[in-house]
Design a protein around this motif. Structure first.
Motif, mmCIF file in Angstrom:
data_model
loop_
_atom_site.group_PDB
_atom_site.id
_atom_site.type_symbol
_atom_site.label_atom_id
_atom_site.label_comp_id
_atom_site.label_asym_id
_atom_site.label_seq_id
_atom_site.Cartn_x
_atom_site.Cartn_y
_atom_site.Cartn_z
ATOM 1 N N ASP A 126 -4.121 31.058 46.679
ATOM 2 C CA ASP A 126 -4.775 31.087 47.989
ATOM 3 C C ASP A 126 -5.994 30.176 48.017
ATOM 4 O O ASP A 126 -6.271 29.527 49.041
ATOM 5 C CB ASP A 126 -5.199 32.514 48.329
ATOM 6 N N ARG A 127 -6.742 30.143 46.926
ATOM 7 C CA ARG A 127 -7.941 29.291 46.898
ATOM 8 C C ARG A 127 -7.605 27.851 46.528
ATOM 9 O O ARG A 127 -8.246 26.921 47.011
ATOM 10 C CB ARG A 127 -8.969 29.869 45.912
ATOM 11 N N LEU A 128 -6.597 27.694 45.696
ATOM 12 C CA LEU A 128 -6.210 26.343 45.292
ATOM 13 C C LEU A 128 -5.820 25.489 46.487
ATOM 14 O O LEU A 128 -6.205 24.315 46.581
ATOM 15 C CB LEU A 128 -5.056 26.408 44.287
ATOM 16 N N VAL A 129 -5.044 26.046 47.405
ATOM 17 C CA VAL A 129 -4.537 25.222 48.509
ATOM 18 C C VAL A 129 -5.653 24.739 49.426
ATOM 19 O O VAL A 129 -5.513 23.700 50.089
ATOM 20 C CB VAL A 129 -3.460 25.978 49.320
ATOM 21 N N ILE A 130 -6.774 25.455 49.468
ATOM 22 C CA ILE A 130 -7.906 24.970 50.260
ATOM 23 C C ILE A 130 -8.415 23.667 49.672
ATOM 24 O O ILE A 130 -8.680 22.693 50.387
ATOM 25 C CB ILE A 130 -9.027 26.033 50.314
ATOM 26 N N THR A 131 -8.533 23.626 48.344
ATOM 27 C CA THR A 131 -9.003 22.401 47.689
ATOM 28 C C THR A 131 -7.967 21.292 47.787
ATOM 29 O O THR A 131 -8.315 20.115 47.931
ATOM 30 C CB THR A 131 -9.346 22.670 46.216
ATOM 31 N N VAL A 132 -6.687 21.658 47.709
ATOM 32 C CA VAL A 132 -5.620 20.658 47.762
ATOM 33 C C VAL A 132 -5.590 19.956 49.118
ATOM 34 O O VAL A 132 -5.280 18.763 49.206
ATOM 35 C CB VAL A 132 -4.259 21.305 47.448
ATOM 36 N N ALA A 133 -5.918 20.671 50.178
ATOM 37 C CA ALA A 133 -5.925 20.054 51.504
ATOM 38 C C ALA A 133 -6.896 18.874 51.551
ATOM 39 O O ALA A 133 -6.573 17.788 52.054
ATOM 40 C CB ALA A 133 -6.287 21.096 52.564
ATOM 41 N N PHE A 134 -8.098 19.077 51.002
ATOM 42 C CA PHE A 134 -9.090 17.992 51.000
ATOM 43 C C PHE A 134 -8.694 16.887 50.016
ATOM 44 O O PHE A 134 -8.881 15.695 50.305
ATOM 45 C CB PHE A 134 -10.468 18.551 50.654
ATOM 46 N N ALA A 135 -8.152 17.263 48.858
ATOM 47 C CA ALA A 135 -7.702 16.255 47.902
ATOM 48 C C ALA A 135 -6.577 15.416 48.489
ATOM 49 O O ALA A 135 -6.526 14.190 48.312
ATOM 50 C CB ALA A 135 -7.244 16.931 46.609
ATOM 51 N N GLY A 136 -5.650 16.078 49.205
ATOM 52 C CA GLY A 136 -4.557 15.348 49.840
ATOM 53 C C GLY A 136 -5.055 14.350 50.863
ATOM 54 O O GLY A 136 -4.518 13.240 50.992
ATOM 55 N N CYS A 137 -6.081 14.724 51.606
ATOM 56 C CA CYS A 137 -6.693 13.797 52.570
ATOM 57 C C CYS A 137 -7.215 12.554 51.863
ATOM 58 O O CYS A 137 -6.961 11.423 52.291
ATOM 59 C CB CYS A 137 -7.818 14.520 53.314
ATOM 60 N N LEU A 138 -7.934 12.745 50.760
ATOM 61 C CA LEU A 138 -8.506 11.614 50.029
ATOM 62 C C LEU A 138 -7.425 10.737 49.405
ATOM 63 O O LEU A 138 -7.535 9.505 49.390
ATOM 64 C CB LEU A 138 -9.458 12.125 48.948
ATOM 65 N N ILE A 139 -6.363 11.358 48.902
ATOM 66 C CA ILE A 139 -5.284 10.580 48.293
ATOM 67 C C ILE A 139 -4.588 9.720 49.340
ATOM 68 O O ILE A 139 -4.236 8.556 49.074
ATOM 69 C CB ILE A 139 -4.290 11.521 47.594
ATOM 70 N N ARG A 140 -4.385 10.258 50.533
ATOM 71 C CA ARG A 140 -3.763 9.453 51.589
ATOM 72 C C ARG A 140 -4.673 8.297 52.012
ATOM 73 O O ARG A 140 -4.197 7.207 52.349
ATOM 74 C CB ARG A 140 -3.401 10.334 52.785
#
Length: 293
Positions: free
Chosen positions: A135-149
Motif C-alpha cells: 500500500d505504501r510502496l505504490v505511492i512512491t512508485v507513482a512519483f518514480a514512474g513520473c520521473l522515469i517517463r
C-alpha cells in the motif's frame, strides 16, 4: 528545444553532463531521484506509524535490486526474447542494463516478489504485513514512474503516433520529421496526479480507508491509463505491428483485474489501513505512563 505554431521540435541532449567518454544522462538522474523521493516518503510513513527507521536501508536495497533486475529481465523476455536468448552475445547483454531496455511490467513483478521477501523477513516483528508495505510502496512508485517517463522524454524514446495537436513533438534526434504524441508526458502527468491523490488520502483520510485501498487504486488507475495511452504509442518492437493489443496492453490487463479484485477485498475485509500496534501486556504491580497525544 524549439517551438512553432504546429509542433515542438525536441532535440535536447539526453546527456546532462559530458565528462570525456563518460556522461551523466537525464534518465539516470531522474531514475535515482525516484528512489530518493521514495526513501523520504517511506521515512514519513514509518515515523507516522511507529515503524523503526532502521528498516529503511534494507528496504532501499531491496527496491533497487528488484527494480533494476525485474525491469531489465522484463524487457529482455517480454519484448526481445529472440535476441537476448538467441545468442551468447545477446544473453550477456541481459546483464548490461546501461545499453538500454527496461520494462515497467517486469519491474512491477519483481517489486511484488521483493516486497514479499521484505515483509516476510521484517514484518511480523514490526506489526506490518505484505499488503501494508505494498500500500505504501505504490505511492512512491507513482512519483518514480513520473520521473522515469520524463527520462524517456529526454531520451527521445517511447513516443506516440503522428498527431496534428499543437503540443505534438518532433523528435529531431530520432530523425522524425512529423509531430508525434508526447506519450511520455501523458503518462508522467497521469502518474503524478495519481501519486498526489494517494498522498492526500494517506495524509488526510488514512482512518477512512481500508488495507489494500492504495494498492488497488494504483493498479487500476496506473495500468488503466497505461492501457489507454498504448493505443496512440508507436510499436516498440517489430512483432507488435500486427497485434490488435500490443505487449504493454496485454501485460497491463492482469494488473487492472488485480486492482479491481484488491479494491473489492479491501471493502469487504475492512481491515485498518494503518498499523495497529498491540498493547503491551501489563504485569501485576506495573504501571505504564499514558502515551502523549
Amino acid at each position: 528545444m524549439t517551438m512553432n505554431f504546429l509542433a515542438i521540435h525536441w532535440h535536447v541532449d539526453p546527456v546532462l553532463i559530458h565528462l570525456g567518454n563518460f556522461g551523466i544522462r537525464w534518465y539516470s538522474l531522474l531514475f535515482v531521484a525516484g528512489f530518493v523521493i521514495g526513501w523520504y516518503l517511506f521515512r514519513w510513513f514509518f515515523r507516522r506509524e511507529g515503524v523503526s527507521e532502521k528498516l529503511l536501508d534494507p528496504l532501499l536495497y531491496t527496491l533497487l535490486i528488484a527494480t533494476i533486475v525485474g525491469a531489465r529481465l522484463g524487457h529482455c523476455l517480454f519484448y526481445q526474447p529472440d535476441y537476448y536468448l538467441g545468442s551468447w552475445q545477446g544473453f550477456w547483454e541481459i546483464f548490461m542494463p546501461w545499453k538500454g531496455g527496461l520494462a515497467s511490467h517486469g519491474g512491477a513483478i519483481a517489486l511484488l516478489l521483493g516486497m514479499w521477501w521484505y515483509s516476510s523477513h521484517y514484518g511480523k516483528k514490526n506489526d506490518f504485513d505484505y499488503l501494508w508495505i505494498l500500500d505504501r510502496l505504490v505511492i512512491t512508485v507513482a512519483f518514480a514512474g513520473c520521473l522515469i517517463r520524463l527520462g524517456n522524454l529526454f531520451n527521445s524514446e517511447i513516443y506516440g503516433d503522428v498527431t496534428n495537436l499543437p503540443w505534438g513533438f518532433v523528435f529531431d534526434l530520432r530523425g522524425e520529421t512529423e509531430p508525434k504524441h508526447p506519450t511520455q508526458l501523458y503518462e508522467a502527468l497521469s502518474y503524478l496526479l495519481l501519486g498526489l491523490f494517494l498522498v492526500w488520502v494517506y495524509a488526510k483520510k488514512l482512518d477512512k480507508v481500508h488495507r489494500g485501498f492504495f494498492l488497488g487504486t494504483f493498479l487500476l488507475c496506473c495500468f488503466g491509463m497505461r492501457f489507454l495511452i498504448e493505443f496512440i504509442k508507436e510499436p516498440q518492437v517489430e512483432f507488435e505491428q500486427t497485434m490488435a493489443l500490443n505487449m504493454g496492453q496485454l501485460l497491463s490487463i492482469p494488473f487492472i483485474i488485480g486492482g479491481i479484485a484488491i479494491l473489492i477485498y479491501a471493502a469487504r475485509s475492512k481491515r485498518p489501513a494503518a498499523i495497529v500496534h498491540p498493547e503491551p501486556v501489563k504485569k501485576e504491580g506495573t504501571h505504564y505512563a499514558k502515551p502523549l497525544h
